[in-house]
Design a protein around this motif. Structure first.
Motif, PDB file in Angstrom:
ATOM      1  N   ALA A 113      26.045  31.083 178.162  1.00 52.06           N
ATOM      2  CA  ALA A 113      25.416  32.362 177.823  1.00 52.06           C
ATOM      3  C   ALA A 113      26.457  33.376 177.366  1.00 52.06           C
ATOM      4  N   ASN A 114      27.645  33.346 177.967  1.00 51.78           N
ATOM      5  CA  ASN A 114      28.719  34.268 177.593  1.00 51.78           C
ATOM      6  C   ASN A 114      29.301  33.803 176.253  1.00 51.78           C
ATOM      7  N   PRO A 115      29.168  34.623 175.197  1.00 52.87           N
ATOM      8  CA  PRO A 115      29.635  34.168 173.876  1.00 52.87           C
ATOM      9  C   PRO A 115      31.131  33.827 173.851  1.00 52.87           C
ATOM     10  N   ALA A 116      31.905  34.471 174.704  1.00 54.69           N
ATOM     11  CA  ALA A 116      33.354  34.191 174.718  1.00 54.69           C
ATOM     12  C   ALA A 116      33.658  32.817 175.329  1.00 54.69           C
ATOM     13  N   TRP A 117      32.693  32.254 176.036  1.00 54.24           N
ATOM     14  CA  TRP A 117      32.893  30.969 176.712  1.00 54.24           C
ATOM     15  C   TRP A 117      32.122  29.839 176.038  1.00 54.24           C
ATOM     16  N   HIS A 118      31.284  30.213 175.042  1.00 56.42           N
ATOM     17  CA  HIS A 118      30.359  29.253 174.450  1.00 56.42           C
ATOM     18  C   HIS A 118      31.083  28.296 173.506  1.00 56.42           C
ATOM     19  N   ASN A 119      30.863  27.009 173.707  1.00 59.00           N
ATOM     20  CA  ASN A 119      31.293  25.992 172.743  1.00 59.00           C
ATOM     21  C   ASN A 119      32.773  26.128 172.369  1.00 59.00           C
ATOM     22  N   LEU A 120      33.627  26.283 173.385  1.00 55.34           N
ATOM     23  CA  LEU A 120      35.069  26.437 173.133  1.00 55.34           C
ATOM     24  C   LEU A 120      35.647  25.170 172.522  1.00 55.34           C
ATOM     25  N   ASN A 121      36.747  25.362 171.819  1.00 56.32           N
ATOM     26  CA  ASN A 121      37.518  24.228 171.312  1.00 56.32           C
ATOM     27  C   ASN A 121      38.998  24.572 171.489  1.00 56.32           C
ATOM     28  N   SER A 122      39.449  24.610 172.741  1.00 56.86           N
ATOM     29  CA  SER A 122      40.820  25.027 173.031  1.00 56.86           C
ATOM     30  C   SER A 122      41.708  23.797 173.222  1.00 56.86           C
ATOM     31  N   PRO A 123      43.020  23.952 173.041  1.00 59.76           N
ATOM     32  CA  PRO A 123      43.944  22.827 173.248  1.00 59.76           C
ATOM     33  C   PRO A 123      44.379  22.652 174.700  1.00 59.76           C
ATOM     34  N   TYR A 124      43.543  23.118 175.638  1.00 57.26           N
ATOM     35  CA  TYR A 124      43.914  23.082 177.059  1.00 57.26           C
ATOM     36  C   TYR A 124      44.371  21.694 177.518  1.00 57.26           C
ATOM     37  N   LEU A 125      43.593  20.667 177.158  1.00 59.85           N
ATOM     38  CA  LEU A 125      43.904  19.327 177.685  1.00 59.85           C
ATOM     39  C   LEU A 125      45.253  18.823 177.153  1.00 59.85           C
TER      40      LEU A 125
ATOM     41  N   GLU B  17      30.467  26.276 200.044  1.00 60.91           N
ATOM     42  CA  GLU B  17      30.178  26.601 198.646  1.00 60.91           C
ATOM     43  C   GLU B  17      29.048  25.711 198.112  1.00 60.91           C
ATOM     44  N   TRP B  18      29.179  24.435 198.375  1.00 58.65           N
ATOM     45  CA  TRP B  18      28.151  23.498 197.917  1.00 58.65           C
ATOM     46  C   TRP B  18      26.783  23.852 198.494  1.00 58.65           C
ATOM     47  N   ASP B  19      26.775  24.108 199.829  1.00 54.90           N
ATOM     48  CA  ASP B  19      25.505  24.392 200.492  1.00 54.90           C
ATOM     49  C   ASP B  19      24.882  25.677 199.956  1.00 54.90           C
ATOM     50  N   HIS B  20      25.715  26.661 199.625  1.00 58.30           N
ATOM     51  CA  HIS B  20      25.200  27.922 199.080  1.00 58.30           C
ATOM     52  C   HIS B  20      24.430  27.673 197.777  1.00 58.30           C
ATOM     53  N   TRP B  21      25.063  26.970 196.847  1.00 58.54           N
ATOM     54  CA  TRP B  21      24.414  26.776 195.554  1.00 58.54           C
ATOM     55  C   TRP B  21      23.227  25.829 195.670  1.00 58.54           C
ATOM     56  N   ALA B  22      23.299  24.861 196.600  1.00 53.66           N
ATOM     57  CA  ALA B  22      22.177  23.940 196.794  1.00 53.66           C
ATOM     58  C   ALA B  22      20.932  24.686 197.269  1.00 53.66           C
ATOM     59  N   ALA B  23      21.155  25.816 197.966  1.00 53.52           N
ATOM     60  CA  ALA B  23      20.025  26.582 198.513  1.00 53.52           C
ATOM     61  C   ALA B  23      19.641  27.759 197.620  1.00 53.52           C
ATOM     62  N   THR B  24      20.298  27.907 196.476  1.00 50.70           N
ATOM     63  CA  THR B  24      20.071  29.060 195.600  1.00 50.70           C
ATOM     64  C   THR B  24      19.120  28.686 194.470  1.00 50.70           C
ATOM     65  N   ASP B  25      18.206  29.586 194.193  1.00 48.14           N
ATOM     66  CA  ASP B  25      17.303  29.405 193.049  1.00 48.14           C
ATOM     67  C   ASP B  25      18.054  29.875 191.801  1.00 48.14           C
ATOM     68  N   MET B  26      18.708  28.954 191.118  1.00 46.63           N
ATOM     69  CA  MET B  26      19.610  29.300 190.023  1.00 46.63           C
ATOM     70  C   MET B  26      18.847  29.549 188.728  1.00 46.63           C
ATOM     71  N   ASP B  27      19.400  30.448 187.906  1.00 47.33           N
ATOM     72  CA  ASP B  27      18.807  30.635 186.580  1.00 47.33           C
ATOM     73  C   ASP B  27      19.194  29.455 185.687  1.00 47.33           C
ATOM     74  N   GLU B  28      18.575  29.387 184.509  1.00 46.23           N
ATOM     75  CA  GLU B  28      18.762  28.216 183.649  1.00 46.23           C
ATOM     76  C   GLU B  28      20.225  28.058 183.210  1.00 46.23           C
ATOM     77  N   HIS B  29      20.930  29.178 182.991  1.00 44.58           N
ATOM     78  CA  HIS B  29      22.332  29.075 182.561  1.00 44.58           C
ATOM     79  C   HIS B  29      23.179  28.386 183.626  1.00 44.58           C
ATOM     80  N   ARG B  30      22.930  28.767 184.879  1.00 43.28           N
ATOM     81  CA  ARG B  30      23.715  28.163 185.962  1.00 43.28           C
ATOM     82  C   ARG B  30      23.307  26.710 186.182  1.00 43.28           C
ATOM     83  N   ARG B  31      22.020  26.439 186.032  1.00 44.26           N
ATOM     84  CA  ARG B  31      21.584  25.037 186.160  1.00 44.26           C
ATOM     85  C   ARG B  31      22.249  24.171 185.090  1.00 44.26           C
TER      86      ARG B  31
END
Ligand code: ZN
Length: 319
Positions: A95-107, A159-173
């Motif tokens: 959803a964040n345009p700055a993070w969308h579909n990156l093509n960085s040489p990180y690896l 951390e895992w249990d928190h997100w497992a119990a959270t009703d996440m929006d579609e971006h997070r899913r």
């Protein structure tokens, strides 16, 4: 003034720090865009930034714009290759345009630093946010597969249990579908019970509970031969929070708890020789925490140097 441009990370190529026998490399993904600071830390106004002149020019521009970065830390320790967080990742719908579909040489940068993906032994996820799990996976034949197939991936059970119990929006899913579940389904994810005083996962490396940004967020502490360092994760996003520890992040799940965690950590590190390594701090990224009145400032410790440089930074602190 020789102020570096906002996007400049070229001054500090292949930076690393040593902490006893631990070697910590910073692997750059990208500088975050200039509008990030005002969104992420809404109380870090230009006026607040101006009250801490030591933030300029490395951590803020002359007009008070915060510099922030996305990078990860790659550790050589105990004969193992350990990655702390995995950034935003390439080719991911976000959803964040700055993070969308990156093509960085990180690896490529990670490989050049001595960490080819298949040689990574351990991946520590400080928390399960989009900009910390992205390189968990990469695209292969139309599917998202673990980038580090021979690694164990660790995160806290809280951390895992928190997100497992959270009703996440579609971006997070979507993020869980492309960057977290493939690792779990490959049997590579371990959930760690992080105790109040911290939990050692390999000799000299402990996960410290630092809740508030998320319930199960951890910082990573390194100790060896009388030296120590702490990798923040997101319990401190930017050095302005040393000057003003009450400045919260707009994505903290509990801002009061996050501020309590931050104050406790900074108080513990103040005027010690423990190196603070900021997960979103732009270059020079690392420093010592020095008391300044009733708050703190960061005294940068240059990369590629060991104990003596920390000692000289300590001397600067005590002047
Ligand atoms: Zn983050």
């Amino acid at each position: 003034m020789n102020e570096p441009p906002l996007s400049d990370t070229s001054r500090d190529p292949a930076p690393l720090w040593t902490v006893g026998d631990h070697v910590v490399h910073r692997i750059d993904e990208m500088p975050l865009p200039p509008q990030t600071g005002r969104w992420l830390l809404p109380d870090a106004t230009p006026e607040a930034v101006a009250q801490a002149p030591w933030l300029r020019p490395d951590f803020a521009t002359a007009d008070g714009t915060l510099r922030l970065a996305s990078h990860t830390f790659a550790l050589e320790t105990n004969g193992l290759r350990v990655l702390v967080d995995t950034g935003i990742g390439n080719g991911k719908p976000r959803a964040n345009p700055a993070w969308h579909n990156l093509n960085s040489p990180y690896l490529g940068r990670l490989t050049d630093a001595g960490f080819p993906p298949e040689a990574v032994d351990l991946v520590i996820l400080t928390h399960l946010h989009t900009d910390h799990v992205g390189w968990n996976t990469r695209a292969q034949d139309g599917a998202w597969v673990p980038t580090f197939p021979n690694a164990r991936y660790l995160t806290s059970r809280t951390e895992w249990d928190h997100w497992a119990a959270t009703d996440m929006d579609e971006h997070r899913r979507q993020m869980f579908r492309d960057s977290v579940h493939p690792v779990r389904e490959a049997g590579l994810l371990d959930l760690i019970d992080v105790r109040d005083g911290g939990t050692e996962v390999i000799p000299g490396l402990r996960l410290l509970p630092t809740p508030g940004h998320t319930p199960g967020q951890v910082a990573v502490e390194l100790r060896d031969a009388g030296r120590s360092a702490v990798i923040t994760g997101d319990c401190v996003h930017h050095p302005v929070q040393l000057a003003r520890p009450g400045i919260h992040s707009c994505v903290d799940t509990d801002t009061t708890q996050a501020a309590r965690t931050r104050r406790r950590l900074l108080a513990a590190l103040a005027d010690t020789d423990t190196l603070l390594l900021g997960t979103h701090f732009p270059p020079p990224t690392a420093g010592l925490v020095a008391s300044e009145g009733d708050s703190y400032r960061l005294v940068p410790v240059p990369s590629s140097v060991t104990g003596p440089a920390q000692a000289s930074a300590m001397a600067a602190v005590s002047q």
